[in-house]
Write a protein that holds these residues in place. Structure first.
Motif, PDB file in Angstrom:
ATOM      1  N   ASP A   1       6.498   4.626   0.961  1.00  0.00           N
ATOM      2  CA  ASP A   1       6.357   5.862   1.724  1.00  0.00           C
ATOM      3  C   ASP A   1       6.644   7.048   0.803  1.00  0.00           C
ATOM      4  O   ASP A   1       7.714   7.101   0.179  1.00  0.00           O
ATOM      5  CB  ASP A   1       7.353   5.902   2.892  1.00  0.00           C
ATOM      6  CG  ASP A   1       6.796   5.300   4.170  1.00  0.00           C
ATOM      7  OD1 ASP A   1       5.713   4.696   4.118  1.00  0.00           O
ATOM      8  OD2 ASP A   1       7.459   5.421   5.215  1.00  0.00           O
ATOM      9  N   ILE A   2       5.725   7.995   0.724  1.00  0.00           N
ATOM     10  CA  ILE A   2       5.925   9.204  -0.068  1.00  0.00           C
ATOM     11  C   ILE A   2       5.768  10.405   0.865  1.00  0.00           C
ATOM     12  O   ILE A   2       4.744  10.558   1.528  1.00  0.00           O
ATOM     13  CB  ILE A   2       4.907   9.298  -1.213  1.00  0.00           C
ATOM     14  CG1 ILE A   2       5.097   8.130  -2.181  1.00  0.00           C
ATOM     15  CG2 ILE A   2       5.048  10.631  -1.949  1.00  0.00           C
ATOM     16  CD1 ILE A   2       4.032   8.040  -3.248  1.00  0.00           C
TER      17      ILE A   2
ATOM     18  N   VAL B   1       0.832  -1.196   0.000  1.00  0.00           N
ATOM     19  CA  VAL B   1       0.000   0.000   0.000  1.00  0.00           C
ATOM     20  C   VAL B   1       0.876   1.258   0.000  1.00  0.00           C
ATOM     21  O   VAL B   1       1.863   1.343   0.730  1.00  0.00           O
ATOM     22  CB  VAL B   1      -0.942   0.020   1.225  1.00  0.00           C
ATOM     23  CG1 VAL B   1      -1.775   1.302   1.259  1.00  0.00           C
ATOM     24  CG2 VAL B   1      -1.836  -1.208   1.208  1.00  0.00           C
ATOM     25  N   THR B   2       0.512   2.240  -0.814  1.00  0.00           N
ATOM     26  CA  THR B   2       1.223   3.512  -0.856  1.00  0.00           C
ATOM     27  C   THR B   2       0.721   4.421   0.258  1.00  0.00           C
ATOM     28  O   THR B   2      -0.478   4.512   0.495  1.00  0.00           O
ATOM     29  CB  THR B   2       1.017   4.192  -2.219  1.00  0.00           C
ATOM     30  OG1 THR B   2       1.630   3.384  -3.228  1.00  0.00           O
ATOM     31  CG2 THR B   2       1.629   5.585  -2.247  1.00  0.00           C
ATOM     32  N   ARG B   3       1.657   5.094   0.959  1.00  0.00           N
ATOM     33  CA  ARG B   3       1.275   5.972   2.069  1.00  0.00           C
ATOM     34  C   ARG B   3       1.876   7.348   1.855  1.00  0.00           C
ATOM     35  O   ARG B   3       3.069   7.491   1.570  1.00  0.00           O
ATOM     36  CB  ARG B   3       1.766   5.441   3.406  1.00  0.00           C
ATOM     37  CG  ARG B   3       1.663   3.931   3.580  1.00  0.00           C
ATOM     38  CD  ARG B   3       3.043   3.344   3.530  1.00  0.00           C
ATOM     39  NE  ARG B   3       3.001   1.880   3.438  1.00  0.00           N
ATOM     40  CZ  ARG B   3       4.107   1.155   3.494  1.00  0.00           C
ATOM     41  NH1 ARG B   3       5.283   1.717   3.656  1.00  0.00           N
ATOM     42  NH2 ARG B   3       4.018  -0.138   3.371  1.00  0.00           N
ATOM     43  N   LEU B   4       1.031   8.350   1.967  1.00  0.00           N
ATOM     44  CA  LEU B   4       1.465   9.739   1.925  1.00  0.00           C
ATOM     45  C   LEU B   4       1.659  10.188   3.363  1.00  0.00           C
ATOM     46  O   LEU B   4       0.707  10.224   4.139  1.00  0.00           O
ATOM     47  CB  LEU B   4       0.420  10.601   1.226  1.00  0.00           C
ATOM     48  CG  LEU B   4       0.022  10.161  -0.186  1.00  0.00           C
ATOM     49  CD1 LEU B   4      -1.116  11.029  -0.716  1.00  0.00           C
ATOM     50  CD2 LEU B   4       1.211  10.198  -1.126  1.00  0.00           C
ATOM     51  N   THR B   5       2.884  10.526   3.740  1.00  0.00           N
ATOM     52  CA  THR B   5       3.178  10.793   5.138  1.00  0.00           C
ATOM     53  C   THR B   5       4.096  11.997   5.286  1.00  0.00           C
ATOM     54  O   THR B   5       4.890  12.299   4.390  1.00  0.00           O
ATOM     55  CB  THR B   5       3.821   9.556   5.801  1.00  0.00           C
ATOM     56  OG1 THR B   5       4.186   9.845   7.153  1.00  0.00           O
ATOM     57  CG2 THR B   5       5.053   9.095   5.042  1.00  0.00           C
ATOM     58  N   ILE B   6       3.992  12.697   6.407  1.00  0.00           N
ATOM     59  CA  ILE B   6       4.774  13.910   6.626  1.00  0.00           C
ATOM     60  C   ILE B   6       6.252  13.612   6.881  1.00  0.00           C
ATOM     61  O   ILE B   6       7.078  14.516   6.791  1.00  0.00           O
ATOM     62  CB  ILE B   6       4.196  14.753   7.775  1.00  0.00           C
ATOM     63  CG1 ILE B   6       4.034  13.912   9.045  1.00  0.00           C
ATOM     64  CG2 ILE B   6       2.859  15.361   7.352  1.00  0.00           C
ATOM     65  CD1 ILE B   6       3.522  14.684  10.242  1.00  0.00           C
TER      66      ILE B   6
END
Length: 474
Positions: free
Chosen positions: A245-246, A231-236
């Motif tokens: 992790d993007i 799963v792709t995750r947009l994270t700070i």
């Protein structure tokens, strides 16, 4: 020769048929009542907030948003007094994640932009993204044709309420475990094993990677679960080694509603009278190994006390800094450079506060910015920032003031201009359309990037399948 019956004759004939057949009369009356009911109805079923999809605008594909049970998002908002005791101020739960209006900035920011500034919590991106994606031009209600599948799970809020309490690992993992069970029942998850699914993490990636060491109780194991590996995750803050992790910008307090707002703010920070060479906003954390914030505070105070005015200091142990303040804004606007050591983790929201104020960030760790936000930052880090190794600062090998004074006036101007150019890409607007002057904000860049990545991955799989089929053919 054709002869048409007169209207009176036709009506008389129909009347005779009806009166001689009561069932026909009943049938016609029923149809008439149905028509009246439909005509008089003033409450059509609610329609989703979905703009018409334009194939030209959605050339990279469309995104489908799962309708999760409320326990995974809206139920987690509630009140914010049970989350982090460090001054959350309901910034996450208020105004779709933007927070309340920052009235304390009146007289500092342009009057026309006063309503664009908010007390936004740095961990509110889950709520902001969910609100924006529901109205995105490329959202589709047809999951079969979607390129990406968005899971609006507020994972950061789910674990946040347990991070500062004596809670069990089961409590920290509860919502994540239940979410995995739910998505595994969805046909589009089963079709791809989650490889075309995306979610937003409002906290840093390490808050979801609890170690197996029983002494390390921080966070959940959400990202360590086998089901989450595709799963792709947009994270700070991303893990540099994890492809899925993007990094996306921390939410700041500036949320423009138009391109005019952006242009006005850029002009404002470009021409602001900056009277200090550099500033530092932060607090000492001696309990964190290799922390230099205490050293930077002392350096700034020494410069301020010397009468040179080279550095402005905002000590967050004395001034509340959680969601921005008047003192922080004045310090950032009034300085050419802003010192940005690592926070409690490698990244910190203050980097983005600094850049939005038109100040050049001075970094001491590569992981604070350079390998975090590739979709947002220029390839040449020296064009918008200064790097001074933290080890050299701690050992006294390099003077921060001397390094910054070595830059010419023209070089500083060029760096600040590059920072100002980046501003539209690192803010979360309220209603800016990507069709406006070609300007895209942090949210638009993230969605476009995900769709492009998923489309490229799908095309690569298609080519590999075709090649394998060709090799296997007799």
């Amino acid at each position: 020769m054709l002869v048409f019956n007169k209207p009176k004759t036709i009506i008389h004939s129909i009347h005779s048929q009806i009166t001689s057949h009561p069932l026909i009369s009943l049938f016609i009356l029923t149809l008439f009542l149905i028509q009246i009911t439909l005509f008089c109805s003033h409450s059509p079923p609610p329609q989703p907030l979905l703009p018409p999809t334009d194939d030209n605008l959605c050339s990279d594909g469309t995104i489908y948003v799962y309708d999760l049970p409320p326990m995974f998002n809206s139920d987690l908002l509630g009140t914010c007094d049970d989350l982090d005791p460090w001054h959350w101020q309901c910034g996450v739960a208020t105004n779709h994640g933007y927070g309340t209006t920052a009235t304390e900035l009146a007289g500092i920011v342009p009057e026309s932009l006063a309503s664009a500034w908010h007390r936004t919590n740095q961990f509110s991106s889950e709520v902001i993204f969910h609100n924006r994606v529901m109205k995105h031009k490329c959202r589709t209600m047809e999951p079969e044709s979607a390129t990406a599948y968005y899971i609006p799970f507020y994972a950061g809020l789910a674990v946040g309420k347990y991070l500062f309490s004596d809670s069990s690992n089961e409590e920290r993992d509860f919502h994540a475990v239940e979410l995995i069970k739910w998505v595994q029942d969805q046909p589009y998850w089963r079709r791809s094993n989650g490889s075309d699914h995306v979610l937003v993490l409002g906290r840093i990636t390490w808050d979801f990677r609890r170690l197996t060491d029983p002494e390390k109780l921080w966070g959940s194991t959400f990202l360590n679960m086998p089901e989450m590996q595709n799963v792709t995750r947009l994270t700070i803050e991303r893990a540099p080694y994890d492809y899925h992790d993007i990094g996306v910008p921390y939410p700041t307090g500036f949320h423009p509603t138009s391109v005019t707002d952006i242009r006005t703010w850029q002009s404002f920070v470009r021409t602001y009278n900056r009277t200090s060479l550099f500033t530092f906003v932060g607090a000492a954390r001696e309990d964190i190994g290799d922390d230099i914030r205490g050293l930077l505070l002392r350096t700034c105070r020494d410069e301020s006390g010397s009468g040179s005015g080279a550095c402005r200091v905002v000590d967050c142990a004395l001034t509340p800094c959680a969601n921005g303040s008047k003192e922080i804004m004045e310090a950032l606007l009034g300085s050419e450079f802003c010192l940005q050591p690592r926070g409690d983790s490698f990244t910190r929201r203050s980097v983005f506060d600094c850049m939005i104020a038109g100040s050049v960030p001075v970094l001491f760790w590569n992981r604070t910015m350079y390998d975090q936000y590739e979709w947002y930052m220029p390839e040449e880090p020296e064009s918008y920032s200064v790097f001074i190794d933290h080890g050299d600062v701690s050992a006294g090998k390099r003077s921060i003031k001397a390094v910054l004074e070595s830059y010419s006036v023209e070089k500083v101007r060029m760096m600040r201009e590059k920072v100002i150019e980046i501003i539209p890409k690192i803010v979360y607007s309220k209603s800016i359309s990507s069709s406006n002057d070609g300007m895209k904000d942090a949210f638009e860049i993230a969605v476009e990037g995900v769709l492009k990545r998923f489309g490229a991955e799908r095309e690569q799989l298609r080519r590999e399948s075709a090649r394998e089929g060709f090799l296997e053919s007799p």
